[in-house]
Design a protein around this motif. Structure first.
Motif, short mmCIF file in Angstrom:
data_model
loop_
_atom_site.label_atom_id
_atom_site.label_comp_id
_atom_site.label_asym_id
_atom_site.label_seq_id
_atom_site.Cartn_x
_atom_site.Cartn_y
_atom_site.Cartn_z
N THR A 134 0.82 -1.22 0.00
CA THR A 134 0.00 0.00 0.00
C THR A 134 0.85 1.27 0.00
N LEU A 135 2.00 1.23 0.65
CA LEU A 135 2.84 2.44 0.73
C LEU A 135 3.48 2.80 -0.60
N THR A 136 3.58 1.84 -1.51
CA THR A 136 4.28 2.09 -2.78
C THR A 136 3.39 1.90 -4.00
N ARG A 137 2.16 1.45 -3.80
CA ARG A 137 1.29 1.15 -4.93
C ARG A 137 1.04 2.38 -5.81
N ALA A 138 0.76 3.51 -5.19
CA ALA A 138 0.48 4.72 -5.99
C ALA A 138 1.68 5.11 -6.84
N GLU A 139 2.87 4.99 -6.29
CA GLU A 139 4.07 5.34 -7.07
C GLU A 139 4.25 4.38 -8.23
N ALA A 140 3.98 3.09 -8.00
CA ALA A 140 4.09 2.11 -9.09
C ALA A 140 3.08 2.42 -10.19
N LEU A 141 1.86 2.76 -9.81
CA LEU A 141 0.84 3.10 -10.80
C LEU A 141 1.23 4.36 -11.56
N ASN A 142 1.78 5.34 -10.86
CA ASN A 142 2.22 6.56 -11.51
C ASN A 142 3.33 6.27 -12.51
N THR A 143 4.26 5.37 -12.14
CA THR A 143 5.34 4.99 -13.04
C THR A 143 4.79 4.33 -14.31
N LEU A 144 3.81 3.46 -14.13
CA LEU A 144 3.18 2.82 -15.29
C LEU A 144 2.46 3.86 -16.15
N GLY A 145 1.87 4.86 -15.50
CA GLY A 145 1.21 5.92 -16.25
C GLY A 145 2.18 6.72 -17.09
N VAL A 146 3.36 6.98 -16.53
CA VAL A 146 4.39 7.70 -17.30
C VAL A 146 4.82 6.87 -18.51
N ARG A 147 4.99 5.55 -18.31
CA ARG A 147 5.38 4.70 -19.43
C ARG A 147 4.28 4.69 -20.50
N ALA A 148 3.02 4.62 -20.09
CA ALA A 148 1.92 4.64 -21.05
C ALA A 148 1.91 5.95 -21.84
N THR A 149 2.23 7.05 -21.16
CA THR A 149 2.29 8.35 -21.84
C THR A 149 3.39 8.35 -22.90
N VAL A 150 4.55 7.84 -22.54
CA VAL A 150 5.68 7.80 -23.47
C VAL A 150 5.32 6.95 -24.69
N LEU A 151 4.57 5.88 -24.48
CA LEU A 151 4.19 4.99 -25.58
C LEU A 151 2.99 5.49 -26.36
N GLY A 152 2.44 6.65 -25.95
CA GLY A 152 1.31 7.24 -26.66
C GLY A 152 -0.05 6.74 -26.24
N ASN A 153 -0.12 5.96 -25.16
CA ASN A 153 -1.42 5.44 -24.68
C ASN A 153 -2.01 6.41 -23.67
N THR A 154 -2.46 7.55 -24.16
CA THR A 154 -2.87 8.64 -23.29
C THR A 154 -4.05 8.28 -22.40
N ASP A 155 -5.06 7.64 -22.96
CA ASP A 155 -6.25 7.29 -22.17
C ASP A 155 -5.88 6.33 -21.03
N HIS A 156 -5.05 5.36 -21.35
CA HIS A 156 -4.63 4.41 -20.31
C HIS A 156 -3.78 5.12 -19.26
N ALA A 157 -2.94 6.04 -19.70
CA ALA A 157 -2.11 6.80 -18.77
C ALA A 157 -2.98 7.57 -17.79
N ARG A 158 -4.03 8.21 -18.31
CA ARG A 158 -4.93 8.97 -17.44
C ARG A 158 -5.58 8.04 -16.40
N GLU A 159 -6.01 6.87 -16.82
CA GLU A 159 -6.60 5.91 -15.89
C GLU A 159 -5.61 5.52 -14.80
N LEU A 160 -4.35 5.31 -15.18
CA LEU A 160 -3.34 4.90 -14.21
C LEU A 160 -3.05 6.03 -13.21
N PHE A 161 -2.96 7.26 -13.70
CA PHE A 161 -2.73 8.39 -12.78
C PHE A 161 -3.90 8.55 -11.82
N GLU A 162 -5.11 8.38 -12.33
CA GLU A 162 -6.30 8.47 -11.47
C GLU A 162 -6.33 7.33 -10.46
#
Length: 282
Positions: A134-162
């Motif tokens: 629980t202490l690191t889950r949000a950071e892991a999700l944020n990291t995945l969101g950044v990767r999705a952004t770099v790969l152009g998956n904007t909608d998925h990135a937004r879901e991960l940040f949320e």
């Protein structure tokens, strides 16, 4: 003699009462670590319980800021506190805090720096230990969101940040990243609002100040933009210095050779100072 009408009104009304404080155990179960720490301080709970909760909050804040050497140092102290504590709340703390799992989660977050070529699924595999804590889950999700952004998956990135914000409402970098998505889509006004929310959560976060300046500039508010960007640059320089010092402390703490080198350097400086003083006295 009779009292004037209304003179005694309200005398029988119940006086406002302060709502009872929540139980620390309930807050621990809910993962509301900051509230649990505040309650422990107000109620003067067992000192070891307060120390443990302070450590958890410290790790959470360090993870949000990507200061993993600081998080590891606090985890080392937390491990000792959890082993020594004997108050009733410690049984609950130990069930919800596994130092080994937290350590593995921090290692996974650090390992992602060497995973720049991985796709989202492969990166999620690397981050699995962090996603499970629980202490690191949000950071892991944020990291995945950044990767999705770099790969152009904007909608998925937004879901991960949320999702990151649902996991940790105080994760100001995920909030900043949502602002970045708005800025890239041409909505500078929404981006500005996101950045200001992030700054409210973490006034020292340089990235939000810098990006706020960009959003303001795109709205034609040049003077405000320059001020925000300059403030962000100052905070960035300060953070870089602090991070370097934290990394050096971790390296010295983990290496006996470096500790001896440090001692030798200090001794050398002292000897040079003494020789200089002797020379001045001649």
């Amino acid at each position: 003699m009779t009292e004037p009408a209304g003179a005694a009104q309200g005398t029988d009304a119940p006086s406002p009462t302060t709502p009872p404080l929540p139980e620390i155990g309930d807050l621990i179960r809910a993962g509301e670590w900051r509230r649990a720490l505040a309650t422990a301080r107000v109620t003067r709970a067992d000192a070891h319980v307060e120390d443990a909760l302070s450590g958890v909050v410290g790790i959470l804040e360090a993870v949000r800021a990507r200061r993993y050497p600081v998080a590891r140092r606090i985890l080392k102290e937390l491990r000792t506190t959890l082993a020594e504590g004997s108050a009733p709340d410690f049984a609950l703390l130990r069930r919800h805090l596994d130092p080994d799992a937290i350590g593995a989660a921090l290692a996974a977050l650090d390992a992602k720096a060497d995973s720049a070529a991985l796709d989202e699924d492969a990166l999620a595999g690397v981050l699995a230990p962090a996603l499970a804590v629980t202490l690191t889950r949000a950071e892991a999700l944020n990291t995945l969101g950044v990767r999705a952004t770099v790969l152009g998956n904007t909608d998925h990135a937004r879901e991960l940040f949320e999702d990151a914000l649902r996991s940790d409402a105080g994760h100001y970098r995920a909030l900043t990243n949502l602002g970045n998505l708005s800025l890239e889509s041409g909505d500078a006004v929404t981006a500005e609002a996101r950045y200001r929310e992030a700054i409210k959560l973490s006034p020292e976060y340089d990235g939000a100040h810098h990006n706020l300046g960009v959003a303001l500039r795109r709205q034609g508010r040049v003077a405000e933009a320059v001020s925000a960007i300059r403030h962000g640059q100052k905070l960035s320089m300060r953070r870089s210095k602090d991070d370097t010092q934290a990394e050096m402390r971790e390296q010295f703490a983990g290496s006996s050779t470096l500790r001896w080198v440090r001692i030798a350097v200090i001794v050398g400086i002292v000897l040079l100072a003494l020789l200089a003083l002797r020379g001045m006295g001649r």
